[in-house]
Design an enzyme around this catalytic site. Structure first.
Site, short mmCIF file in Angstrom:
data_model
loop_
_atom_site.label_atom_id
_atom_site.label_comp_id
_atom_site.label_asym_id
_atom_site.label_seq_id
_atom_site.Cartn_x
_atom_site.Cartn_y
_atom_site.Cartn_z
N TYR A 126 0.80 -1.24 0.00
CA TYR A 126 0.00 0.00 0.00
C TYR A 126 0.82 1.27 0.00
O TYR A 126 0.27 2.37 -0.09
CB TYR A 126 -1.02 0.01 1.15
N HIS A 278 -6.21 -12.55 8.49
CA HIS A 278 -6.50 -12.56 9.93
C HIS A 278 -7.86 -13.24 10.22
O HIS A 278 -7.88 -14.30 10.79
CB HIS A 278 -6.43 -11.18 10.58
N ASP A 329 3.64 -11.16 7.64
CA ASP A 329 2.96 -9.89 7.87
C ASP A 329 3.90 -8.74 8.26
O ASP A 329 4.54 -8.14 7.42
CB ASP A 329 1.86 -10.12 8.92
C1 NGQ Z 1 -1.22 -2.87 7.78
N1 NGQ Z 1 -1.19 -4.47 9.56
O1 NGQ Z 1 -1.88 -2.50 6.81
O2 NGQ Z 1 0.01 -2.87 7.77
C2 NGQ Z 1 -1.95 -3.39 8.98
C3 NGQ Z 1 -2.15 -2.29 9.99
C4 NGQ Z 1 -4.39 -1.30 9.50
C5 NGQ Z 1 -1.79 -5.41 10.27
N2 NGQ Z 1 -3.06 -5.34 10.40
C6 NGQ Z 1 -2.90 -1.13 9.50
N3 NGQ Z 1 -1.14 -6.40 10.81
O3 NGQ Z 1 -4.89 -2.44 9.55
O4 NGQ Z 1 -5.06 -0.27 9.44
ZN ZN Z 2 -1.37 -6.98 6.88
#
Ligand code: NGQ
Ligand code: ZN
Length: 463
Positions: A126, A278, A329
């Site tokens: 992203y 998840h 992750d």
């Molecule tokens: C992420 N990571 O996009 O890196 C997410 C956190 C979110 C994890 N969920 C950010 N492990 O979910 O808004």
């Molecule tokens: Zn993630």
């Protein structure tokens, strides 16, 4: 030229352990024939037992360089550090990263993955734009960096450009920390299209998409991006983060009266192309629906533990035949062994039983069952012909160290239990990806160079 052949005294094939196995690999890096009880003449002998390489279905490569930065209680935190305060640290970290730094970090990460036995990665990507949010001249610049790191290190990659448009359920405005992530569906699809064109016919690269989460898209933008992807590649993988934190479930309920997994099934019946990352917080009905859908649950046990997410309902999900794979992750740990082990241990700790994730009879070995299911689910989620040593798949294999104490002493039917539960010192000796040796005697062919570049890139960051 004749195809190279490799001989293993023992190898883990789709039907189980086999002896005297000959693999014939073509010039493009795919397995063309597997013969058991074969003659080793004319083949390169592999040093120890052979396993299929493990797919890593969920990675945010840049987070490798912040592992360890958020394990320090905030001043005055009063023990209320959480997933959401970790995310603030992550947003500050991401704010300044350059394309060169991202490439150096990804290369270091992929070397570590290969050395630990991961031979393919799903890059849930992203970080698209410049620090001020404007796109780079090439809108796919950042995606090209992780793909370049994969090519340089030899790991297979499924690049999943992320659709991120909103800061919360129901189309809430995004915050300052999210501006490098944002795209309309149409621009995200242009990134997908240009990457696909650049890697057409490359067996090491696949391109899919990842709507970030139901917090970051609306029903309309989700429909638009999936329909657009169908026009480019109707079987391309689609990954989404879902129901990781209880706050996310509560916010979803407040928005629409439904829980995240329930809502996603209402919006777009996920099928075998989908990976729900998840899916920690599910009711019994959601668990059964996901298991029946053919979609893969993308489990990341060490990150989920690190972030305080909760425990996936593994026992009912596996009992219902649900598919799953593993991802590293946030890369707080990069080890398929550690993630598989923690998956079972989480269940033991809450149920106060043992061998919770064993199956019936032929699947009584927990290590073997977990390894085999993670291979199948990971391969499906990454949309590439990997995850098994059979004709038509990529030649992605691990040679275990025959002298490792967990490998040297046990019969084949206990070997994966020993590896998963007692493989404390890494038992992976040699690693082949797409017919090429990338790790020999425990070390990646470019480990030194990659680590020097990583150290330079990260020290600039912390200056
Ligand atoms: C992420 N990571 O996009 O890196 C997410 C956190 C979110 C994890 N969920 C950010 N492990 O979910 O808004
Ligand atoms: Zn993630």
């Amino acid at each position: 030229m004749t195809n190279p052949k490799f001989f293993a005294a023992q190898a883990f094939l789709p039907d189980g352990w086999a002896e005297s196995v000959l693999f014939e690999v073509d010039g493009a890096g795919s397995i063309v024939r597997v013969t058991t009880n074969a003659d080793p003449a004319g083949a390169q002998r592999l040093a120890g037992p052979v396993l299929p390489g493990m797919p890593n279905l969920h990675s945010h490569a840049f987070q490798r360089a912040m592992a360890g930065l958020a394990e320090h209680a905030r001043p005055g935190a009063n023990r209320d550090d959480s997933f959401w305060t970790w995310r603030e640290v992550m947003y500050r970290f991401v704010a300044r990263l350059t394309p060169e730094q991202v490439e150096a970090i990804a290369a270091q990460l992929y070397v570590e993955m290969l050395e630990s036995g991961y031979t393919a990665v799903g890059e849930f990507h992203y970080l698209h734009h410049q620090p001020d949010g404007r796109p780079y001249d090439d809108i796919a610049e950042m995606s090209r960096r992780t793909i370049a790191a994969a090519a340089a290190t030899g790991i297979g990659i499924t690049q999943l450009p992320v659709l991120y448009g909103y800061g919360g359920f129901g189309g809430r405005k995004t915050g300052e920390g999210q501006k490098r992530f944002l795209n309309e569906p149409s621009r995200l699809l242009r990134i997908v299209e240009t990457l696909k064109a650049s890697h057409e016919g490359d067996p090491q690269v696949r391109v899919g998409i990842a709507p970030h989460s139901l917090r970051a898209v609306t029903p309309e933008t989700l429909d638009e991006v999936v329909i657009g992807l169908d026009a480019l590649d109707a079987t391309a993988p689609i990954h989404i983060h879902i129901a990781e934190q209880t706050k996310e479930v509560d916010d979803c309920l407040a928005w629409c009266g439904k829980r995240p997994v329930e809502k996603l099934f209402e919006m777009r019946a996920p099928d075998a192309r989908w990976c729900l990352v998840h899916a920690t917080h599910m009711t019994e009905a959601e668990t059964a629906a996901l298991a029946a859908s053919g979609a893969v649950a993308g489990l990341c046990p060490t990150t989920e533990a690190n972030l305080g997410d909760g425990l996936f309902p593994a026992e009912p999900y596996l009992a219902a035949g649900g598919r799953w794979g593993i991802g590293s992750d946030s890369h707080i740990s990069v080890s398929p062994i550690e993630d598989l082990r923690l998956f079972e241990y989480g269940q033991r700790l809450v149920t106060r039983r043992r061998n919770v994730l064993a199956g019936e009879e032929a699947e009584a070995s927990v290590g073997r069952r977990l390894y085999a299911q993670a291979l199948a689910g990971g391969a499906q989620a990454l949309g590439r012909p990997i995850g098994a040593l059979e004709a038509g798949r990529r030649a992605d294999l691990l040679v275990l160290d025959p002298d490792h104490p967990a490998v040297a002493t046990l019969p084949a039917e206990r070997l994966l239990d020993a590896v998963v539960f007692a493989g404390n010192r890494n038992p992976v000796r040699d690693v082949m990806v797409g017919g090429q040796w990338v790790v020999r005697e425990g070390r990646h062919r470019d480990a030194g160079l990659v680590q020097t570049a990583y150290r330079d890139a990260v020290s600039q960051l912390f200056d």
